[in-house]
Design a protein around this motif. Structure first.
Motif, PDB file in Angstrom:
ATOM      1  N   LEU A  12       0.817  -1.211   0.000  1.00  0.00           N
ATOM      2  CA  LEU A  12       0.000   0.000   0.000  1.00  0.00           C
ATOM      3  C   LEU A  12       0.851   1.263   0.000  1.00  0.00           C
ATOM      4  CD1 LEU A  12      -2.713   1.456   0.176  1.00  0.00           C
ATOM      5  CD2 LEU A  12      -2.744   0.979   2.646  1.00  0.00           C
ATOM      6  N   THR A  13       2.024   1.216   0.624  1.00  0.00           N
ATOM      7  CA  THR A  13       2.870   2.415   0.675  1.00  0.00           C
ATOM      8  C   THR A  13       3.204   2.940  -0.719  1.00  0.00           C
ATOM      9  OG1 THR A  13       4.900   1.077   0.763  1.00  0.00           O
ATOM     10  CG2 THR A  13       3.928   1.759   2.876  1.00  0.00           C
ATOM     11  N   SER A  17      -1.225   8.516  -2.186  1.00  0.00           N
ATOM     12  CA  SER A  17      -1.087   9.725  -2.992  1.00  0.00           C
ATOM     13  C   SER A  17      -2.355  10.569  -2.892  1.00  0.00           C
ATOM     14  CB  SER A  17      -0.850   9.336  -4.454  1.00  0.00           C
ATOM     15  OG  SER A  17      -0.736  10.461  -5.285  1.00  0.00           O
ATOM     16  N   PRO A  18      -2.199  11.891  -2.855  1.00  0.00           N
ATOM     17  CA  PRO A  18      -0.958  12.629  -2.620  1.00  0.00           C
ATOM     18  C   PRO A  18      -0.660  12.720  -1.124  1.00  0.00           C
ATOM     19  CG  PRO A  18      -2.741  14.161  -2.993  1.00  0.00           C
ATOM     20  CD  PRO A  18      -3.338  12.784  -3.138  1.00  0.00           C
ATOM     21  N   VAL A  19       0.615  12.867  -0.807  1.00  0.00           N
ATOM     22  CA  VAL A  19       1.053  12.934   0.587  1.00  0.00           C
ATOM     23  C   VAL A  19       2.132  14.008   0.711  1.00  0.00           C
ATOM     24  CG1 VAL A  19       2.031  11.676   2.549  1.00  0.00           C
ATOM     25  CG2 VAL A  19       0.676  10.442   0.833  1.00  0.00           C
ATOM     26  N   VAL A  20       2.052  14.780   1.778  1.00  0.00           N
ATOM     27  CA  VAL A  20       3.146  15.674   2.149  1.00  0.00           C
ATOM     28  C   VAL A  20       3.716  15.167   3.468  1.00  0.00           C
ATOM     29  CG1 VAL A  20       3.782  17.991   2.943  1.00  0.00           C
ATOM     30  CG2 VAL A  20       2.297  17.719   0.943  1.00  0.00           C
ATOM     31  N   ALA A 252       7.014   7.671   7.746  1.00  0.00           N
ATOM     32  CA  ALA A 252       5.739   8.357   7.530  1.00  0.00           C
ATOM     33  C   ALA A 252       4.804   7.527   6.661  1.00  0.00           C
ATOM     34  CB  ALA A 252       5.987   9.721   6.888  1.00  0.00           C
ATOM     35  N   LEU A 253       5.322   6.987   5.574  1.00  0.00           N
ATOM     36  CA  LEU A 253       4.472   6.219   4.661  1.00  0.00           C
ATOM     37  C   LEU A 253       4.028   4.903   5.279  1.00  0.00           C
ATOM     38  CD1 LEU A 253       6.221   6.827   1.212  1.00  0.00           C
ATOM     39  CD2 LEU A 253       4.210   7.970   2.175  1.00  0.00           C
ATOM     40  N   VAL A 260      -4.521   4.097   6.709  1.00  0.00           N
ATOM     41  CA  VAL A 260      -5.454   4.003   5.590  1.00  0.00           C
ATOM     42  C   VAL A 260      -6.099   2.624   5.518  1.00  0.00           C
ATOM     43  CG1 VAL A 260      -5.616   4.008   3.066  1.00  0.00           C
ATOM     44  CG2 VAL A 260      -4.369   5.833   4.241  1.00  0.00           C
ATOM     45  N   GLN A 261      -5.290   1.567   5.653  1.00  0.00           N
ATOM     46  CA  GLN A 261      -5.888   0.236   5.553  1.00  0.00           C
ATOM     47  C   GLN A 261      -6.776  -0.061   6.753  1.00  0.00           C
ATOM     48  OE1 GLN A 261      -2.082  -1.892   5.172  1.00  0.00           O
ATOM     49  NE2 GLN A 261      -2.600  -3.153   6.941  1.00  0.00           N
TER      50      GLN A 261
END
Length: 323
Positions: A12-13, A17-20, A252-253, A260-261
């Protein structure tokens, strides 16, 4: 189960998107934009004078760091003495009385301050910032000279020095805040235009910090108002770490992938118990309520140091838990 969960998270990483990703650092923050799985750009967007303003504002803390271990281990009769925990002071002031090991490092720090003061006129600082910075440096050098000359200092003298420079510290703090707001908001505006409004509306922001700056984190405060306000409470995520990670983007990711999952898993696995679903989606341990019920306890009240959601409300979804 754990292997499959980890495998899903790892894959998933690549699709987040999008990510800051925000790394808090000495120059106002390092920002990385990730779009469609690609690290598009990494920027330190805050003007240079931020670091100077903030560094000089920290000079009293720098002096304290040298002398703290040599303090008397007894709280003196000073204003707000009751705010100092005697046990904390006893642990910090671990050097024996009369030890002058602080003189050499404090003298070295004085040299650094003197050099900084001589360079202020060529730093092109705003007039008020230049004046406040000069005041802080001058008073610090004066305190050091007095202490070294007497081969002695105490908390009373230090507190007087700190109180004298506090108005100037406020000037530096104002300048640093202005620099950070200006730099970060300009970058967010540019990135928003780059990826487009639709993508920006789904933006996740991961702010990495250490515990001491996690609450009301400066970058989070600024970024919050640039995001989709309908999603900011779930998509702006402060991630305190014990130490600055070696691979901040990876950390972070990985954490965002878990979030998210779990957001989707919560609604599928616990669709019959929304309070448990909220726990999986948030910071609450799934067993916490069961443990509290069995031991007859209640959840501790949140303090200002840790932040608080409304009582009984999930900080992620805003839903009120039901029994």
């Amino acid at each position: 189960m754990r292997a499959n969960y980890a495998s899903l998270k790892s894959e998933l990483t690549k699709h987040l998107s999008p990510v800051v990703v925000v790394q808090n650092n000495a120059v106002g923050g390092r920002f990385t934009l990730i779009d469609k799985g690609v690290q598009v750009e990494t920027v330190d967007p805050v003007p240079e004078y931020f670091e100077l303003a903030k560094s000089i504002a920290h000079v009293p803390l720098g002096v304290y760091s040298v002398i703290a271990a040599y303090l008397s281990d007894k709280v003196p009769n000073i204003a707000n003495a009751e705010r100092i925990d005697p046990h904390d002071l006893d642990m910090v002031a671990f050097k024996p009385a009369g030890d002058t090991g602080w003189i050499t490092p404090l003298t070295g720090f004085r040299s650094t301050l003197a050099t900084a003061r001589t360079k202020l006129p060529t730093a092109n600082l705003p007039t008020d910032l230049a004046a406040s910075s000069d005041k802080i440096l001058t008073e610090a050098i004066k305190f050091i000279d007095t202490a070294v000359g007497a081969k002695s200092f105490d908390m009373v003298a230090f507190n007087q020095f700190a109180a004298t420079v506090y108005p100037s510290i406020r000037v530096n703090m104002t300048a640093a805040a202005t620099a950070q707001i200006t730099g970060i908001e300009a970058l967010m505006k540019r990135w928003r235009a780059r990826i487009g409004e639709q993508a920006w509306s789904d933006l996740y922001v991961m702010v990495l910090s250490i515990w001491t700056t996690a609450e009301l984190n400066q970058a989070s405060i600024i970024i919050r108002r640039t995001m989709n306000q309908a999603k900011v409470n779930t998509h702006l995520i402060d991630l305190p770490t014990a130490e600055t990670p070696a691979d901040p983007i990876g950390v972070a990711l990985e954490n965002l992938a878990r979030i998210v999952q779990d957001n989707v898993a919560a609604e599928m696995v616990f669709n019959a118990a929304l309070d448990v679903a909220d726990a999986l989606k948030g910071k609450e341990d799934l067993l916490s309520k069961e443990i509290l019920q069995q031991i007859g306890g209640t959840a501790p009240a949140h303090t200002a140091a840790f932040g608080a959601a409304a009582a009984g409300t999930c900080p992620i979804t805003g839903r009120t838990a039901t029994a």
